[in-house]
Design an enzyme around this catalytic site. Structure first.
Site, PDB file in Angstrom:
ATOM      1  N   SER A  32     -55.732  30.349 -14.551  1.00  8.75           N
ATOM      2  CA  SER A  32     -54.498  30.931 -15.107  1.00  8.75           C
ATOM      3  C   SER A  32     -54.876  31.898 -16.212  1.00  8.75           C
ATOM      4  O   SER A  32     -55.923  31.733 -16.861  1.00  8.75           O
ATOM      5  CB  SER A  32     -53.596  29.830 -15.677  1.00  8.75           C
ATOM      6  N   TYR A  81     -53.064  22.399 -20.990  1.00 10.52           N
ATOM      7  CA  TYR A  81     -53.148  23.263 -19.804  1.00 10.52           C
ATOM      8  C   TYR A  81     -54.168  24.387 -20.009  1.00 10.52           C
ATOM      9  O   TYR A  81     -54.996  24.660 -19.126  1.00 10.52           O
ATOM     10  CB  TYR A  81     -51.763  23.841 -19.513  1.00 10.52           C
ATOM     11  N   TYR A 101     -34.964  35.517 -22.208  1.00  9.69           N
ATOM     12  CA  TYR A 101     -36.413  35.318 -22.292  1.00  9.69           C
ATOM     13  C   TYR A 101     -37.119  36.073 -21.166  1.00  9.69           C
ATOM     14  O   TYR A 101     -38.234  36.562 -21.330  1.00  9.69           O
ATOM     15  CB  TYR A 101     -36.755  33.836 -22.233  1.00  9.69           C
TER      16      TYR A 101
END
Length: 299
Positions: free
Chosen positions: A192, A205, A250
């Protein structure tokens, strides 16, 4: 007379030099042709070896939905035998397997928690019992337990570490044991962009995805002599159920941070997995991390 003699000597020297140049060029040309012949032979052997990976046996973890689903379908459409792993979404995994078979591939579904070693060992046993080998492993399974570090409980940290990092290690260990025996194979890890730049509220994460990137490079170094490549892909914001639920105010802020101004599609990640996993042109690519993020993390 002396001048004439000197001139003649210069001409003779020029002739000899030209002859030497021609002989040198001839020798160089012969060497080039020989090298080209050896290179072509080597290239042919390499290409032949690599092409055997096409339509091979692929294991995709977390393949019942999202990016994993797109990857499994892409590999299945290429004619591969695909092991569709899932943790809890059995019906969705069976749907993926059905679609793969409709596209001309073969598929089996295997329920396994990628945070448990015994489940991972069983997964690879089922695959080898069915098809005898593993050619491509795509470690895609991952979970999130987001919260700020000061509020993160030990179990929130450990659960993410177990699935996203330790599970990748054990799955890669199992797959490379199989691949090393035949001296070919490809490992693609889904990391990621958070593993590249970090993110508030995702200490667990981010740590796992940064770890996956480093682990990938180590696998690439350790197994290069066995004909195994290892690369990682770092997706940015990819269209999913999660992005669909983002509040519009957002979402505008997120999209403004992406130069291409849109979310990526799961199929765009899957296309790169197919290239890295199956294409002969990817045989010389290993230890790399590819960001698919619309330019969000470019320097």
């Amino acid at each position: 007379m002396a001048a004439t003699s000197a001139c003649l000597s210069q001409q003779l020297a020029g002739v000899r030099a030209a002859g030497n140049m021609r002989r040198g060029a001839g020798n160089a040309l012969r060497l080039l042709r020989a090298a080209s012949s050896r290179s072509a032979a080597t290239s042919a052997k390499t290409t032949c070896s690599v092409q055997q990976l096409e339509s091979g046996v692929c294991v995709v973890t977390g393949a019942s939905r999202g990016i994993g689903r797109a990857i499994a379908l892409e590999l299945g459409a290429a004619g591969c035998k695909v092991a569709v792993n899932y943790a809890g979404s059995k019906d969705k995994a069976e749907e993926v397997a059905h679609l793969i078979e409709q596209s001309g591939g073969e598929a089996i579904t295997i329920g396994a928690n990628m945070g448990k070693l015994e489940d991972i060992e069983r997964l690879f046993k089922e695959v080898t019992d069915k098809w005898g080998t593993v050619d491509v492993l795509c470690n895609n399974a991952g979970i999130t337990r987001d919260t700020l570090m000061m509020r993160m409980k030990p179990e929130q940290w450990q659960e993410v570490i177990d699935v996203n990092l330790t599970g990748v290690f054990y799955a890669t260990q199992a797959a490379t044991k199989i691949m090393a025996k035949k001296r070919k194979g490809r490992v693609i890890n889904i990391a990621s962009v958070v593993g590249l730049v970090g993110n508030a509220g995702q200490a667990n994460y981010a740590a796992t995805k940064g770890g996956v990137i480093a682990l990938t490079k180590t696998v690439a170094r350790e197994f290069s002599g066995r004909g195994i490549t290892a690369n990682s892909i770092a997706p940015g914001f990819i269209a999913s159920d999660m992005t669909a639920a983002i509040d519009k105010k957002y979402e505008e802020m997120i999209l403004s941070s992406i130069p291409l101004g849109r979310y990526g599609q799961p199929e765009e990640v899957a296309g790169l997995v197919r290239f890295l996993g199956l294409d002969p042109a990817a045989a010389y690519i290993t230890g790399q991390t590819f960001a698919i993020d619309g330019g969000m993390t470019m320097c």
